[in-house]
Design a protein around this motif. Structure first.
Motif, short mmCIF file in Angstrom:
data_model
loop_
_atom_site.label_atom_id
_atom_site.label_comp_id
_atom_site.label_asym_id
_atom_site.label_seq_id
_atom_site.Cartn_x
_atom_site.Cartn_y
_atom_site.Cartn_z
N LEU A 266 0.83 -1.20 0.00
CA LEU A 266 0.00 0.00 0.00
C LEU A 266 0.87 1.25 0.00
O LEU A 266 1.97 1.27 0.55
CB LEU A 266 -0.92 0.01 1.22
CG LEU A 266 -2.03 -1.04 1.25
CD1 LEU A 266 -2.74 -1.03 2.60
CD2 LEU A 266 -3.04 -0.81 0.13
N SER A 267 0.34 2.31 -0.60
CA SER A 267 1.06 3.59 -0.61
C SER A 267 0.67 4.40 0.62
O SER A 267 -0.32 4.11 1.30
CB SER A 267 0.70 4.38 -1.86
OG SER A 267 -0.68 4.77 -1.82
N GLU A 268 1.46 5.42 0.92
CA GLU A 268 1.15 6.31 2.05
C GLU A 268 -0.24 6.93 1.87
O GLU A 268 -1.03 7.01 2.80
CB GLU A 268 2.20 7.41 2.16
CG GLU A 268 3.57 6.95 2.56
CD GLU A 268 3.67 6.67 4.07
OE1 GLU A 268 2.64 6.79 4.77
OE2 GLU A 268 4.76 6.29 4.53
N ILE B 72 -3.00 4.35 2.54
CA ILE B 72 -3.09 4.06 3.97
C ILE B 72 -3.91 5.14 4.68
O ILE B 72 -4.77 4.85 5.52
CB ILE B 72 -1.69 3.94 4.60
CG1 ILE B 72 -0.99 2.68 4.08
CG2 ILE B 72 -1.76 3.92 6.12
CD1 ILE B 72 0.46 2.55 4.49
N ILE B 73 -3.64 6.38 4.31
CA ILE B 73 -4.38 7.50 4.90
C ILE B 73 -5.85 7.45 4.48
O ILE B 73 -6.76 7.62 5.29
CB ILE B 73 -3.74 8.84 4.50
CG1 ILE B 73 -2.34 8.96 5.09
CG2 ILE B 73 -4.62 10.01 4.93
CD1 ILE B 73 -1.55 10.16 4.60
N ARG B 74 -6.07 7.21 3.18
CA ARG B 74 -7.44 7.20 2.67
C ARG B 74 -8.29 6.11 3.30
O ARG B 74 -9.46 6.31 3.61
CB ARG B 74 -7.45 7.03 1.15
CG ARG B 74 -8.86 7.17 0.55
CD ARG B 74 -9.00 6.51 -0.81
NE ARG B 74 -8.10 7.05 -1.81
CZ ARG B 74 -8.14 6.68 -3.09
NH1 ARG B 74 -9.00 5.74 -3.50
NH2 ARG B 74 -7.29 7.20 -3.96
N ASN B 75 -7.70 4.94 3.51
CA ASN B 75 -8.46 3.82 4.08
C ASN B 75 -8.66 3.91 5.58
O ASN B 75 -9.36 3.09 6.16
CB ASN B 75 -7.76 2.50 3.74
CG ASN B 75 -7.90 2.14 2.27
OD1 ASN B 75 -8.58 2.81 1.51
ND2 ASN B 75 -7.21 1.08 1.87
N GLN B 76 -8.01 4.89 6.21
CA GLN B 76 -8.20 5.18 7.64
C GLN B 76 -7.86 4.00 8.56
O GLN B 76 -8.59 3.71 9.51
CB GLN B 76 -9.64 5.65 7.91
CG GLN B 76 -9.98 6.99 7.27
CD GLN B 76 -11.38 7.45 7.63
OE1 GLN B 76 -12.37 6.84 7.21
NE2 GLN B 76 -11.47 8.49 8.41
N TYR B 77 -6.75 3.35 8.28
CA TYR B 77 -6.30 2.30 9.20
C TYR B 77 -5.82 2.96 10.50
O TYR B 77 -5.21 4.03 10.47
CB TYR B 77 -5.16 1.50 8.58
CG TYR B 77 -5.52 0.82 7.29
CD1 TYR B 77 -6.45 -0.23 7.25
CD2 TYR B 77 -4.93 1.21 6.09
CE1 TYR B 77 -6.77 -0.85 6.06
CE2 TYR B 77 -5.25 0.60 4.90
CZ TYR B 77 -6.17 -0.43 4.89
OH TYR B 77 -6.50 -1.04 3.70
N ARG B 78 -6.09 2.31 11.60
CA ARG B 78 -5.67 2.81 12.90
C ARG B 78 -5.24 1.64 13.78
O ARG B 78 -5.39 0.48 13.41
CB ARG B 78 -6.81 3.57 13.59
CG ARG B 78 -7.30 4.81 12.87
CD ARG B 78 -6.27 5.93 12.91
NE ARG B 78 -6.82 7.18 12.39
CZ ARG B 78 -6.82 7.55 11.12
NH1 ARG B 78 -6.27 6.73 10.21
NH2 ARG B 78 -7.33 8.71 10.74
N SER B 79 -4.72 1.96 14.97
CA SER B 79 -4.31 0.94 15.93
C SER B 79 -5.23 0.99 17.15
O SER B 79 -5.65 2.08 17.57
CB SER B 79 -2.87 1.16 16.36
OG SER B 79 -1.99 1.11 15.26
N GLY C 206 -8.48 -7.62 0.45
CA GLY C 206 -9.17 -6.97 -0.65
C GLY C 206 -8.67 -5.56 -0.90
O GLY C 206 -8.51 -5.14 -2.05
N ASP C 207 -8.43 -4.81 0.18
CA ASP C 207 -7.91 -3.45 0.03
C ASP C 207 -6.57 -3.45 -0.70
O ASP C 207 -6.33 -2.64 -1.61
CB ASP C 207 -7.72 -2.80 1.41
CG ASP C 207 -9.02 -2.33 2.02
OD1 ASP C 207 -10.03 -2.23 1.30
OD2 ASP C 207 -9.02 -2.05 3.24
N VAL C 208 -5.70 -4.35 -0.29
CA VAL C 208 -4.35 -4.41 -0.89
C VAL C 208 -4.43 -4.85 -2.35
O VAL C 208 -3.82 -4.25 -3.24
CB VAL C 208 -3.44 -5.37 -0.09
CG1 VAL C 208 -2.11 -5.57 -0.81
CG2 VAL C 208 -3.22 -4.84 1.32
N ALA C 209 -5.20 -5.91 -2.61
CA ALA C 209 -5.31 -6.43 -3.97
C ALA C 209 -5.93 -5.39 -4.90
O ALA C 209 -5.48 -5.22 -6.04
CB ALA C 209 -6.14 -7.71 -3.97
#
Length: 354
Positions: A141-143, A146-153, A262-265
């Motif tokens: 994934l690109s930076e 990653i921001i657009r998909n809103q991944y968090r911890s 799915g997001d990555v693919a």
């Protein structure tokens, strides 16, 4: 009056409580709660602290000490309970599983729009840990994505989880009915294991629910969990929602398992449309989602371990049969070098080879 020490485990045994033998050498011994019934046999929500000789049920919240436990379960006052426990008899009644209390109908999630608003606000208050950020980059994934998909911890401390719930409530969100949130000792908090937060969206991009990629898993096949607070005080169950990612105007939809895969693919395939089930056996809503997308072709892109795991292949065949029953779709199967388990792994290898 100064009372002598009454061990909490001894009191529990004198009351006939069922103890989890796996925890007997721990500071916190777990037992089946006789007050709420734990929602079924084999559950251990009653915590017995051997250092303080106090107890608390993590489900119903009842609490006390060695004396009050014996008193409440035997219908005597505290003085009588202490006198009985002080006799030091080592004859214990046979442990008996508590009878589960009749509970209200299981709480259902609030509306999609309300869940989306609450989860979006939750993500805005959270950050992405470096270890999770690096893992997403390694997946391809690109930076920007990653921001657009809103991944968090997930917050890693109980204090952080309570603070998150407090912030959301101060913003006007009622957390009752939001899967993952619950009350603990009267305060709202976030349940769930530590790990990477993956928003699971519908075709309009609304967050239906959240999946967590666990930091620590006891088995590879149990690496992902839905964010849920089912069977917890004021908690809410989750469902296995279908995730949609990529260009929803495409007439071809790739079918795979897992929202992160799915997001990555989709990203590596230039925003190809991917429809992702929560698991190979989670088929609810799949055909309805495909119908709503108005696709004309469905391409199966499930993991290649179906060739070596009979149970996985059986589940995929059941899914294939269900989708092929809808005659409006042309159905095809995407295959690749089995050295790469998932379609995301294979597509990443193609990018790396360029």
């Amino acid at each position: 009056m100064v009372y002598e020490k009454i061990p909490i485990v001894d009191s529990a045994r004198r009351c006939g409580l069922v103890l989890d033998s796996r925890t007997l050498r721990r500071r916190e011994v777990e037992a089946s709660c006789p007050f709420c019934g734990d929602h079924g046999k084999g559950k251990y929500h009653l915590s017995l602290n051997t250092a303080t000789d106090q107890f608390r049920c993590n489900l119903c919240g009842v609490h006390g000490n060695s004396v009050t436990l014996f008193a409440q379960l035997n219908g005597v006052n505290n003085k009588q309970a202490f006198q009985e426990l002080s006799k030091g008899a080592n004859v214990y009644p046979f442990p008996k599983q508590p009878t589960p209390q009749k509970t209200e109908q299981e709480r259902q999630p609030i509306s999609l729009e309300e869940r989306h608003a609450a989860y979006t606000a939750m993500l805005e208050h959270l950050t992405l840990l470096d270890k999770h950020h690096e893992n997403l980059l390694e997946r391809g994934l690109s930076e920007e994505r990653i921001i657009r998909n809103q991944y968090r911890s997930m917050p890693e401390t109980e204090q952080g989880r309570r603070l998150l719930a407090s912030l959301l409530r101060s913003c006007g969100f009622d957390l009752l009915g939001v899967p993952g949130f619950r009350t603990y000792y009267g305060d709202w908090t976030l349940a769930g294991p530590n790990g990477l937060i993956i928003p699971v969206r519908n075709k309009e991009g609304l967050i239906q629910g959240v999946k967590i990629r666990l930091d620590d898993a006891d088995a590879p096949e149990r690496k992902y969990r839905w964010l849920s607070s089912r069977d917890m005080t004021n908690g809410t169950r989750s469902y296995s929602w279908v995730h949609v990612t990529g260009d929803t105007t495409n007439k071809r939809a790739y079918l795979t398992e897992g929202p992160l895969k799915g997001d990555v693919a989709s990203f590596l395939a230039h925003d190809a449309l991917f429809v992702c089930t929560g698991g190979v056996n989670s088929l609810n809503g799949l055909t309805d989602t495909l119908r709503s997308l108005n696709v004309t072709e469905v391409v199966e892109a499930m993991d290649m371990d179906q060739n070596t795991k009979p149970e996985v292949r059986k589940a995929i065949l059941a899914m294939r049969k269900k989708v092929q029953a809808v005659k409006r779709w042309k159905y095809a199967k995407y295959t690749w070098d089995p050295a790469y388990k998932g379609v995301d792994d294979y597509l990443l290898s193609l990018v790396a080879a360029m």
